[in-house]
Write a protein that holds these residues in place. Structure first.
Motif, PDB file in Angstrom:
ATOM      1  N   ALA A 115       0.845  -1.188   0.000  1.00 40.12           N
ATOM      2  CA  ALA A 115       0.000   0.000   0.000  1.00 40.12           C
ATOM      3  C   ALA A 115       0.881   1.238   0.000  1.00 40.12           C
ATOM      4  O   ALA A 115       1.936   1.256   0.634  1.00 40.12           O
ATOM      5  CB  ALA A 115      -0.918   0.004   1.218  1.00 40.12           C
ATOM      6  N   SER A 116       0.447   2.240  -0.751  1.00 46.78           N
ATOM      7  CA  SER A 116       1.201   3.490  -0.778  1.00 46.78           C
ATOM      8  C   SER A 116       0.295   4.638  -1.218  1.00 46.78           C
ATOM      9  O   SER A 116      -0.523   4.469  -2.115  1.00 46.78           O
ATOM     10  CB  SER A 116       2.371   3.399  -1.748  1.00 46.78           C
ATOM     11  N   GLU A 117       0.477   5.751  -0.595  1.00 46.13           N
ATOM     12  CA  GLU A 117      -0.220   6.969  -1.009  1.00 46.13           C
ATOM     13  C   GLU A 117       0.710   7.867  -1.824  1.00 46.13           C
ATOM     14  O   GLU A 117       0.303   8.920  -2.287  1.00 46.13           O
ATOM     15  CB  GLU A 117      -0.729   7.731   0.216  1.00 46.13           C
ATOM     16  N   HIS A 118       1.974   7.442  -1.994  1.00 49.71           N
ATOM     17  CA  HIS A 118       2.967   8.291  -2.656  1.00 49.71           C
ATOM     18  C   HIS A 118       3.577   7.632  -3.879  1.00 49.71           C
ATOM     19  O   HIS A 118       4.662   8.015  -4.306  1.00 49.71           O
ATOM     20  CB  HIS A 118       4.061   8.679  -1.666  1.00 49.71           C
ATOM     21  N   ALA A 119       2.908   6.651  -4.443  1.00 52.83           N
ATOM     22  CA  ALA A 119       3.456   5.941  -5.604  1.00 52.83           C
ATOM     23  C   ALA A 119       3.302   6.792  -6.868  1.00 52.83           C
ATOM     24  O   ALA A 119       2.411   7.628  -6.974  1.00 52.83           O
ATOM     25  CB  ALA A 119       2.744   4.604  -5.779  1.00 52.83           C
ATOM     26  N   PHE A 120       4.200   6.540  -7.810  1.00 56.26           N
ATOM     27  CA  PHE A 120       4.196   7.244  -9.092  1.00 56.26           C
ATOM     28  C   PHE A 120       4.034   6.213 -10.199  1.00 56.26           C
ATOM     29  O   PHE A 120       4.732   5.205 -10.233  1.00 56.26           O
ATOM     30  CB  PHE A 120       5.518   8.007  -9.271  1.00 56.26           C
ATOM     31  N   ARG A 121       3.118   6.477 -11.143  1.00 55.32           N
ATOM     32  CA  ARG A 121       2.847   5.552 -12.240  1.00 55.32           C
ATOM     33  C   ARG A 121       3.589   5.975 -13.503  1.00 55.32           C
ATOM     34  O   ARG A 121       3.543   7.139 -13.910  1.00 55.32           O
ATOM     35  CB  ARG A 121       1.352   5.512 -12.535  1.00 55.32           C
ATOM     36  N   ALA A 122       4.269   4.998 -14.127  1.00 53.05           N
ATOM     37  CA  ALA A 122       4.998   5.259 -15.371  1.00 53.05           C
ATOM     38  C   ALA A 122       4.952   4.010 -16.242  1.00 53.05           C
ATOM     39  O   ALA A 122       4.689   2.905 -15.756  1.00 53.05           O
ATOM     40  CB  ALA A 122       6.441   5.648 -15.066  1.00 53.05           C
ATOM     41  N   ASP A 123       5.230   4.202 -17.522  1.00 55.46           N
ATOM     42  CA  ASP A 123       5.185   3.101 -18.484  1.00 55.46           C
ATOM     43  C   ASP A 123       6.538   2.397 -18.546  1.00 55.46           C
ATOM     44  O   ASP A 123       7.508   2.934 -19.078  1.00 55.46           O
ATOM     45  CB  ASP A 123       4.790   3.629 -19.861  1.00 55.46           C
ATOM     46  N   MET A 124       6.583   1.184 -18.049  1.00 53.78           N
ATOM     47  CA  MET A 124       7.810   0.388 -18.021  1.00 53.78           C
ATOM     48  C   MET A 124       8.369   0.140 -19.418  1.00 53.78           C
ATOM     49  O   MET A 124       9.575  -0.028 -19.587  1.00 53.78           O
ATOM     50  CB  MET A 124       7.500  -0.947 -17.323  1.00 53.78           C
ATOM     51  N   ARG A 125       7.527   0.124 -20.436  1.00 51.60           N
ATOM     52  CA  ARG A 125       7.985  -0.143 -21.806  1.00 51.60           C
ATOM     53  C   ARG A 125       8.969   0.927 -22.305  1.00 51.60           C
ATOM     54  O   ARG A 125       9.735   0.679 -23.235  1.00 51.60           O
ATOM     55  CB  ARG A 125       6.808  -0.215 -22.766  1.00 51.60           C
ATOM     56  N   LEU A 126       8.948   2.099 -21.701  1.00 50.22           N
ATOM     57  CA  LEU A 126       9.848   3.172 -22.119  1.00 50.22           C
ATOM     58  C   LEU A 126      11.302   2.907 -21.734  1.00 50.22           C
ATOM     59  O   LEU A 126      12.212   3.569 -22.235  1.00 50.22           O
ATOM     60  CB  LEU A 126       9.393   4.509 -21.535  1.00 50.22           C
ATOM     61  N   LEU A 127      11.561   1.927 -20.901  1.00 53.34           N
ATOM     62  CA  LEU A 127      12.920   1.611 -20.438  1.00 53.34           C
ATOM     63  C   LEU A 127      13.659   0.698 -21.405  1.00 53.34           C
ATOM     64  O   LEU A 127      14.576  -0.012 -21.016  1.00 53.34           O
ATOM     65  CB  LEU A 127      12.855   0.952 -19.060  1.00 53.34           C
ATOM     66  N   ASP A 128      13.347   0.751 -22.653  1.00 50.09           N
ATOM     67  CA  ASP A 128      13.910  -0.139 -23.675  1.00 50.09           C
ATOM     68  C   ASP A 128      15.401   0.150 -23.895  1.00 50.09           C
ATOM     69  O   ASP A 128      15.761   1.213 -24.401  1.00 50.09           O
ATOM     70  CB  ASP A 128      13.142   0.033 -24.979  1.00 50.09           C
ATOM     71  N   PRO A 129      16.279  -0.784 -23.551  1.00 51.08           N
ATOM     72  CA  PRO A 129      17.722  -0.531 -23.681  1.00 51.08           C
ATOM     73  C   PRO A 129      18.242  -0.586 -25.113  1.00 51.08           C
ATOM     74  O   PRO A 129      19.384  -0.220 -25.363  1.00 51.08           O
ATOM     75  CB  PRO A 129      18.348  -1.646 -22.837  1.00 51.08           C
ATOM     76  N   ARG A 130      17.405  -1.007 -26.047  1.00 48.39           N
ATOM     77  CA  ARG A 130      17.864  -1.156 -27.440  1.00 48.39           C
ATOM     78  C   ARG A 130      17.823   0.147 -28.228  1.00 48.39           C
ATOM     79  O   ARG A 130      18.289   0.195 -29.367  1.00 48.39           O
ATOM     80  CB  ARG A 130      16.989  -2.192 -28.154  1.00 48.39           C
ATOM     81  N   MET A 131      17.308   1.197 -27.648  1.00 46.29           N
ATOM     82  CA  MET A 131      17.138   2.467 -28.354  1.00 46.29           C
ATOM     83  C   MET A 131      18.426   3.291 -28.353  1.00 46.29           C
ATOM     84  O   MET A 131      19.301   3.091 -27.526  1.00 46.29           O
ATOM     85  CB  MET A 131      16.018   3.283 -27.702  1.00 46.29           C
ATOM     86  N   SER A 132      18.489   4.242 -29.279  1.00 46.53           N
ATOM     87  CA  SER A 132      19.625   5.178 -29.308  1.00 46.53           C
ATOM     88  C   SER A 132      19.572   6.093 -28.085  1.00 46.53           C
ATOM     89  O   SER A 132      18.540   6.198 -27.414  1.00 46.53           O
ATOM     90  CB  SER A 132      19.553   6.033 -30.578  1.00 46.53           C
ATOM     91  N   ALA A 133      20.661   6.777 -27.823  1.00 44.30           N
ATOM     92  CA  ALA A 133      20.706   7.708 -26.694  1.00 44.30           C
ATOM     93  C   ALA A 133      19.648   8.796 -26.841  1.00 44.30           C
ATOM     94  O   ALA A 133      19.015   9.199 -25.861  1.00 44.30           O
ATOM     95  CB  ALA A 133      22.097   8.311 -26.565  1.00 44.30           C
ATOM     96  N   ALA A 134      19.442   9.288 -28.065  1.00 44.62           N
ATOM     97  CA  ALA A 134      18.441  10.339 -28.289  1.00 44.62           C
ATOM     98  C   ALA A 134      17.037   9.826 -27.974  1.00 44.62           C
ATOM     99  O   ALA A 134      16.256  10.512 -27.293  1.00 44.62           O
ATOM    100  CB  ALA A 134      18.516  10.836 -29.733  1.00 44.62           C
ATOM    101  N   VAL A 135      16.716   8.634 -28.444  1.00 46.86           N
ATOM    102  CA  VAL A 135      15.378   8.076 -28.180  1.00 46.86           C
ATOM    103  C   VAL A 135      15.225   7.778 -26.694  1.00 46.86           C
ATOM    104  O   VAL A 135      14.173   8.066 -26.102  1.00 46.86           O
ATOM    105  CB  VAL A 135      15.121   6.822 -29.040  1.00 46.86           C
ATOM    106  N   LYS A 136      16.262   7.224 -26.064  1.00 44.79           N
ATOM    107  CA  LYS A 136      16.183   6.962 -24.622  1.00 44.79           C
ATOM    108  C   LYS A 136      15.938   8.253 -23.840  1.00 44.79           C
ATOM    109  O   LYS A 136      15.174   8.264 -22.879  1.00 44.79           O
ATOM    110  CB  LYS A 136      17.472   6.304 -24.113  1.00 44.79           C
ATOM    111  N   SER A 137      16.575   9.333 -24.254  1.00 44.23           N
ATOM    112  CA  SER A 137      16.375  10.622 -23.572  1.00 44.23           C
ATOM    113  C   SER A 137      14.935  11.090 -23.715  1.00 44.23           C
ATOM    114  O   SER A 137      14.325  11.578 -22.751  1.00 44.23           O
ATOM    115  CB  SER A 137      17.330  11.675 -24.135  1.00 44.23           C
ATOM    116  N   TRP A 138      14.379  10.954 -24.913  1.00 49.89           N
ATOM    117  CA  TRP A 138      12.977  11.303 -25.144  1.00 49.89           C
ATOM    118  C   TRP A 138      12.081  10.410 -24.293  1.00 49.89           C
ATOM    119  O   TRP A 138      11.165  10.887 -23.620  1.00 49.89           O
ATOM    120  CB  TRP A 138      12.660  11.158 -26.630  1.00 49.89           C
ATOM    121  N   PHE A 139      12.364   9.094 -24.309  1.00 47.87           N
ATOM    122  CA  PHE A 139      11.567   8.153 -23.527  1.00 47.87           C
ATOM    123  C   PHE A 139      11.656   8.456 -22.030  1.00 47.87           C
ATOM    124  O   PHE A 139      10.672   8.311 -21.301  1.00 47.87           O
ATOM    125  CB  PHE A 139      12.017   6.717 -23.795  1.00 47.87           C
ATOM    126  N   ALA A 140      12.827   8.869 -21.564  1.00 47.98           N
ATOM    127  CA  ALA A 140      12.972   9.212 -20.144  1.00 47.98           C
ATOM    128  C   ALA A 140      12.058  10.376 -19.778  1.00 47.98           C
ATOM    129  O   ALA A 140      11.419  10.363 -18.722  1.00 47.98           O
ATOM    130  CB  ALA A 140      14.425   9.549 -19.823  1.00 47.98           C
TER     131      ALA A 140
END
Length: 171
Positions: A115-140
């Motif tokens: 249980a948490s009242e301070h959790a943050f929701r994000a899309d795990m799919r954006l953590l794709d390590p196969r992307m270029s540095a530019a795409v990873k920065s955008w995804f971040a």
């Protein structure tokens, strides 16, 4: 808010607390100081795996290089969001926990309620390590804004800042 965490390492138990850990044995001292500056108060199990030791036997969601890039973007632009290095990860339904277990081949892993009242929701799919540095920065940036992947179905994870008390085992 009730959430569910998949215990891939079989390290959790009902009533246990996932706390931050400060390592006293990191050498050289400059690396230890950098970790203390990056993660005041210590690291979670996730932070230990991806920042301190960079070890892992199971299928990993991302890699250490992607993690540090996401952390630097968070620190620079979204400092009020919880650090991945200091969080426990959860999903918001048992169906999502089951999907995670299947995708990461940990079918037998137990699932616990947290249980948490301070959790943050994000899309795990954006953590794709196969992307270029530019795409990873955008995804971040998308990740820390709580936005979905632009070209893949979202897999929502919740970052629950440690310490976290583990609730009942549900699977």
């Amino acid at each position: 808010m009730d959430l569910y965490t998949v215990d891939r390492g079989s390290r959790l138990s009902t009533g246990a607390t996932c706390s931050l850990v400060e390592h006293e044995d990191i050498r050289p001292a400059e690396i230890a100081e950098m970790i203390r500056e990056l993660c005041p108060g210590g690291v979670s199990q996730h932070g230990d795996k991806y920042l301190v030791s960079a070890l892992g036997q199971e299928k990993m969601v991302t890699d250490a290089d992607t993690e540090i890039l996401f952390e630097w973007v968070r620190r620079a632009k979204y400092p009020n969001k919880p650090s991945r290095y200091q969080s426990l990860f959860a999903v918001d339904s048992l169906g999502a926990a089951d999907a995670f277990k299947r995708e990461f081949q940990v079918i037998e892993a137990p699932v616990y309620r947290v249980a948490s009242e301070h959790a943050f929701r994000a899309d795990m799919r954006l953590l794709d390590p196969r992307m270029s540095a530019a795409v990873k920065s955008w995804f971040a940036n998308l990740y820390w804004q709580g936005l979905p992947h632009p070209a893949a179905p979202a897999f929502w994870e919740w970052l629950v800042p440690c310490p976290v008390v583990i609730g009942e085992r549900v699977i």
